[in-house]
Every structure is written in structure tokens, then in C-alpha cells.
Design a protein around this motif. Sequence first.
Motif, PDB file in Angstrom:
ATOM      1  N   CYS A 169       0.870  -1.335   0.019  1.00  0.00           N
ATOM      2  CA  CYS A 169       0.139  -0.153   0.171  1.00  0.00           C
ATOM      3  C   CYS A 169       1.060   1.090  -0.016  1.00  0.00           C
ATOM      4  N   ASP A 170       0.188   2.330  -0.639  1.00  0.00           N
ATOM      5  CA  ASP A 170       1.170   3.748  -0.738  1.00  0.00           C
ATOM      6  C   ASP A 170       1.226   4.185   0.714  1.00  0.00           C
ATOM      7  N   PRO A 171       2.100   4.620   1.407  1.00  0.00           N
ATOM      8  CA  PRO A 171       1.994   5.237   2.710  1.00  0.00           C
ATOM      9  C   PRO A 171       0.992   6.414   2.755  1.00  0.00           C
ATOM     10  N   ASP A 172       0.370   6.609   4.066  1.00  0.00           N
ATOM     11  CA  ASP A 172      -0.607   7.791   4.195  1.00  0.00           C
ATOM     12  C   ASP A 172       0.077   8.939   3.867  1.00  0.00           C
ATOM     13  N   PRO A 173      -0.846   9.720   3.341  1.00  0.00           N
ATOM     14  CA  PRO A 173      -0.399  11.361   3.138  1.00  0.00           C
ATOM     15  C   PRO A 173      -0.088  11.980   4.630  1.00  0.00           C
ATOM     16  N   ALA A 174       0.808  12.895   4.245  1.00  0.00           N
ATOM     17  CA  ALA A 174       1.324  13.588   5.494  1.00  0.00           C
ATOM     18  C   ALA A 174       0.071  14.207   6.368  1.00  0.00           C
ATOM     19  N   ASP A 175       0.087  14.210   7.645  1.00  0.00           N
ATOM     20  CA  ASP A 175      -1.036  14.833   8.316  1.00  0.00           C
ATOM     21  C   ASP A 175      -0.943  16.315   8.172  1.00  0.00           C
ATOM     22  N   THR A 176      -2.086  17.047   7.735  1.00  0.00           N
ATOM     23  CA  THR A 176      -1.868  18.522   7.550  1.00  0.00           C
ATOM     24  C   THR A 176      -2.355  19.061   8.749  1.00  0.00           C
ATOM     25  N   PRO A 177      -1.882  20.329   9.193  1.00  0.00           N
ATOM     26  CA  PRO A 177      -2.249  21.041  10.477  1.00  0.00           C
ATOM     27  C   PRO A 177      -3.786  21.360  10.515  1.00  0.00           C
TER      28      PRO A 177
ATOM     29  N   ASP B 282      -8.305  16.646   9.947  1.00  0.00           N
ATOM     30  CA  ASP B 282      -8.789  15.379   9.566  1.00  0.00           C
ATOM     31  C   ASP B 282      -8.585  14.247  10.518  1.00  0.00           C
ATOM     32  N   GLY B 283      -8.452  14.781  11.588  1.00  0.00           N
ATOM     33  CA  GLY B 283      -8.363  13.890  12.912  1.00  0.00           C
ATOM     34  C   GLY B 283      -8.765  14.533  14.265  1.00  0.00           C
TER      35      GLY B 283
ATOM     36  N   ASP C 231      -3.518  19.092  16.996  1.00  0.00           N
ATOM     37  CA  ASP C 231      -3.906  17.829  16.588  1.00  0.00           C
ATOM     38  C   ASP C 231      -2.804  16.707  17.098  1.00  0.00           C
ATOM     39  N   GLY C 232      -1.735  17.086  17.960  1.00  0.00           N
ATOM     40  CA  GLY C 232      -0.904  16.201  18.250  1.00  0.00           C
ATOM     41  C   GLY C 232       0.229  15.688  17.592  1.00  0.00           C
ATOM     42  N   VAL C 233       0.157  16.269  16.189  1.00  0.00           N
ATOM     43  CA  VAL C 233       1.071  16.044  15.100  1.00  0.00           C
ATOM     44  C   VAL C 233       1.908  17.060  15.048  1.00  0.00           C
TER      45      VAL C 233
END
Length: 194
Positions: A2-10, A36-37, A85-87
Motif C-alpha cells: 500500500c502507498d504510505p498515508d499522506p502527511a498529516d496536515t495542520p 482530518d483527525g 492535533d498532536g502531530v
Amino acid sequence: DCDPDPADTPPLVDAVDDASSPEGIAVAVTGSVVDDGAVVTKWTATPGTDVDSGATCSFAEPSAPSTTVVCTDDGTWTLRLSADDGVNAPVSATVRLDVVGAAPTAIIVDPPNGVVVPVGIEIGVLVDIEDSGANDTTTCRIDFGDGRAVTVDVVDGSCSSTHVWNTAATRTIVVTATDDDSLATTTQRSVTVA
């Protein structure tokens, strides 16, 4: 694979419209947070240089994007809505809140209006004072209508004094409550000295 998940956006954060309100009165503040989360949101208030020391603002729901806020003193406040978002690094947006001073209110509790007071007998004057600016300090001037007056501090929401009238007449008690922003209100009561 599987392709990696896209980078989490702020998160995207917006705080809508500057506002104004009398001190001690709740005013609505509106914001929005899109992510998105899961995200943690929080409102904070920073006083401007024109705000008296010790003043605070409280939010009804500090973690809700849209809520209400009450400030204890007049002046300019910066309200900040932040989202984490913790990221990514936290993101925030601000609005300006202009809090306007409000004059205190004064209600003469004693003596009753129109009461007959004997000459030479000491009577008490009791006044209920309210100020929507919880950070304000208030003084109370009681004029007894015979050329004599006193200025006393407001303690636990009231001020009081005693007085003796030495001559028979109709007297007007005039009470002026003034806060530390020089906002004042006046009320009066008539008594008959006989």
C-alpha cells in the motif's frame, strides 16, 4: 504494497469577527476548527495595556470553538482560539474584544422613602451597590441634604453611614456610587425630619 498515508496536515483555525461587550456581560465568540483527525481546541484571553491589573476573562466552554466569554474589567482583550492535533505545531487565530465600562448601580435600602425621622435621633443609611465589573473598586458618597456628606468604601456590595438631623425639614438623601473608571450613578430618597 500500500502507498504510505499522506502527511498529516495542520488544523485550519478561524476566529470570526471582533466583538464588544460591557464588562461583566457574556458575549458570544465564534470560531471554527477543521482537521482530518482528533484535535484539542482551547480559547485564551490576553489583556491589553489598558486593562487594570488582576482582571480576567472566563469562557463558558473554553474547549468549544463557539462559546461565550465574560471579562471582569473594561479594556482591549485579545482572544485566541488554538487547535492542536498532536502531530503538527498548534495553530491559532485571534479576535479583538473591546470591553466597555459599566456604571455601578445603587439602591437605598434604609431609610424608607418618605419616613418621618425625629430631630436629634441618629439613623442609619444603607445602600446596596452592584458593579458588573468585578475587578472595579467602588466608592459611595452619601449627601444628607443638610450640607453634610461622607464618602465611604463599598464593602461586600453595600455602603452605610449614620446621621443626625438637628433641625426639622424635608431632607433629600443623595447617594452617588463611582467606580475606578469614574463611571457613576446617583439615586436619592426623601425623609421628613420632625
